[in-house]
Design an enzyme around this catalytic site. Sequence first.
Site, short mmCIF file in Angstrom:
data_model
loop_
_atom_site.label_atom_id
_atom_site.label_comp_id
_atom_site.label_asym_id
_atom_site.label_seq_id
_atom_site.Cartn_x
_atom_site.Cartn_y
_atom_site.Cartn_z
N LYS A 114 0.84 -1.21 0.00
CA LYS A 114 0.00 0.00 0.00
C LYS A 114 0.87 1.25 0.00
O LYS A 114 0.62 2.20 -0.74
CB LYS A 114 -0.90 0.01 1.24
N ASN A 115 1.89 1.28 0.84
CA ASN A 115 2.68 2.50 0.97
C ASN A 115 3.51 2.78 -0.29
O ASN A 115 3.66 3.94 -0.69
CB ASN A 115 3.57 2.45 2.21
N CYS A 126 -3.15 13.50 13.87
CA CYS A 126 -3.87 12.27 13.55
C CYS A 126 -3.76 11.38 14.77
O CYS A 126 -3.06 11.71 15.72
CB CYS A 126 -3.31 11.60 12.31
N ARG A 155 2.63 14.41 13.82
CA ARG A 155 3.08 14.17 12.45
C ARG A 155 3.15 15.42 11.59
O ARG A 155 2.38 15.61 10.65
CB ARG A 155 2.19 13.12 11.77
N ARG A 215 -8.53 0.43 5.19
CA ARG A 215 -7.69 1.44 4.54
C ARG A 215 -6.43 0.80 3.97
O ARG A 215 -5.88 1.28 2.99
CB ARG A 215 -7.25 2.50 5.55
N ASP A 241 5.18 0.29 12.03
CA ASP A 241 3.93 -0.24 11.49
C ASP A 241 3.69 -1.70 11.89
O ASP A 241 2.63 -2.26 11.58
CB ASP A 241 3.89 -0.12 9.96
C1 UD1 Z 1 5.34 6.53 6.41
C2 UD1 Z 1 4.33 5.43 6.25
C3 UD1 Z 1 3.80 5.00 7.60
C4 UD1 Z 1 4.93 4.66 8.55
C5 UD1 Z 1 5.96 5.78 8.59
C6 UD1 Z 1 7.20 5.41 9.40
C7 UD1 Z 1 3.31 5.89 4.07
C8 UD1 Z 1 2.09 6.30 3.34
N1 UD1 Z 1 3.22 5.89 5.41
O1 UD1 Z 1 4.66 7.65 6.97
O2 UD1 Z 1 2.95 3.87 7.40
O3 UD1 Z 1 4.42 4.44 9.84
O4 UD1 Z 1 6.40 6.11 7.26
O5 UD1 Z 1 7.79 4.28 8.89
O6 UD1 Z 1 4.31 5.58 3.48
N2 UD1 Z 1 8.19 14.03 10.82
C9 UD1 Z 1 8.35 15.36 11.14
N3 UD1 Z 1 8.27 16.27 10.13
C10 UD1 Z 1 8.03 15.94 8.84
C11 UD1 Z 1 7.88 14.57 8.53
C12 UD1 Z 1 7.96 13.63 9.53
O7 UD1 Z 1 8.55 15.71 12.29
O8 UD1 Z 1 7.95 16.82 7.98
C13 UD1 Z 1 8.29 12.99 11.88
C14 UD1 Z 1 6.99 12.25 12.12
O9 UD1 Z 1 6.14 12.96 12.97
C15 UD1 Z 1 7.51 10.95 12.71
C16 UD1 Z 1 8.82 10.74 11.98
O10 UD1 Z 1 9.18 11.99 11.45
O11 UD1 Z 1 7.75 11.11 14.08
C17 UD1 Z 1 8.78 9.73 10.86
O12 UD1 Z 1 7.65 9.95 10.06
P1 UD1 Z 1 7.65 9.71 8.49
O13 UD1 Z 1 8.73 8.76 8.12
O14 UD1 Z 1 7.61 11.01 7.80
O15 UD1 Z 1 6.25 8.99 8.29
P2 UD1 Z 1 5.38 9.08 6.97
O16 UD1 Z 1 6.28 9.19 5.82
O17 UD1 Z 1 4.30 10.09 7.16
#
Ligand code: UD1
Length: 419
Positions: free
Chosen positions: A22-23, A119, A124, A399, A307
């Site tokens: 999915k991701n 969320c 996030r 989802r 995850d």
């Molecule tokens: C993706 C995955 C999700 C998984 C996560 C971590 C998808 C659609 N989703 O989410 O299933 O749980 O990776 O493996 O691919 N952060 C910030 N600022 C930012 C971006 C991230 O502070 O601009 C923080 C987040 O709050 C979190 C950490 O960085 O604490 C990692 O998050 P991130 O890797 O960005 O998760 P996603 O890419 O949203």
Amino acid sequence: MDRFLVRGGMPLCGEVAASGSKNSALALMAAALLVQGTTRLRNLPRVRDLDAMLELLRALGAEADWDPADEHAAVIDASRLTRPEAPYDVVRKMRASFMVLGPLVARCGVARVSEPGGCAIGVRPVDQHLKGLEAMGAKVSLDHGVVEASAPRLRGGRVAFDMATVNGTQNVMMAASLADGETVIENAAREPEVVELANALCRMGADVRGAGSDRVVVRGGGSLRGVEHRVSGDRIETGTLLIAGVVTGGDVTVTGVDPSHLEAVLDKLRETGADLETRPDAVRARAAERLAGVNVVTAPWPGFPTDMQAQLMAALCTASSSSVISETVFENRFMHVPELQRMGADISVEGRAAHVRGVERLAGAPVMATDLRASAGLVLAGLAAEGETTVNRVYHIDRGYERIEEKLRSLGADIRRER
Ligand code: UD1
């Protein structure tokens, strides 16, 4: 609202095919926006998040839909993008939609995407995505909850992320593929989904190097062409199904997945005493005895994936010894704990660590799903528990898992969906 009725106690045995990731699919769908032409994605899971992404692509002006000839394929033609705006209603429901921002600015010169906001699993933020686009010369502003990014033409830049962000890395990689010159991403996320996107971008004609390491270099500038891409098997769904096998004392093989995408999960399962075997495209897990407790810390790749945290916790509730599970990626990802406690689990949470003292068995109870992976954990707990568990609000699970109840039933589980 649908719910699952799970009657626990059956050992799950047999072979089941993984759906596509999915991701990975979500990022690849966003990448289709970079192309003035048609992208065809195969081996997609039929899950609600992908329906939502297709709907978003259509709202932007692309032609995007499931392929009538293949229920697991989608065809996206982004030749014409008429409205580079992702409304709050879409972004709120699915944070991954923020990944359209980079491709849209690169293609259209301006894009507006609602800020995702909080969320269930934590705050996030998207500051790193924005920092990346700014480093490529985009002007970013926030007005009434809407992020606007504009740049007549993006140019290469140096992006040093404060933390390894998966979707942030993907967003910047996509934008950089159309930007003029070279972009260097430091502290890039190294997850398999980042590597898969980089490979697809290269096949589209981009020059992306270093994906899978923490330094990715993208040389952009040219236009990209449409490709056909087969999405790889979902490592999180696979891990979930394997745990369904071992937590019920069964023997489950998941096919259609690359075992190297699951190394940290397989290592941890081995530590619990489960017996793991891998083939080039399949993994088998079985457990004859009660699992042993293990300590686990979630971390970005190659660490144990956040995850899979809820699912592993569900399995450890009935382990023969204690476990400590530390969640370091998201700050509020223990919402399954009170639900597991209602089933008799002995868990206490201190800050970011959950102490799980294994009990002999869980007892079926009505529980509530709060997010995608937490719901999967509750289903696993239900499969291991004595008596009936009702998992409410399974739209969370829909989802990201394609017909999970059918897959589990094919392995011998007693689970049905009630509408
Ligand atoms: C993706 C995955 C999700 C998984 C996560 C971590 C998808 C659609 N989703 O989410 O299933 O749980 O990776 O493996 O691919 N952060 C910030 N600022 C930012 C971006 C991230 O502070 O601009 C923080 C987040 O709050 C979190 C950490 O960085 O604490 C990692 O998050 P991130 O890797 O960005 O998760 P996603 O890419 O949203």
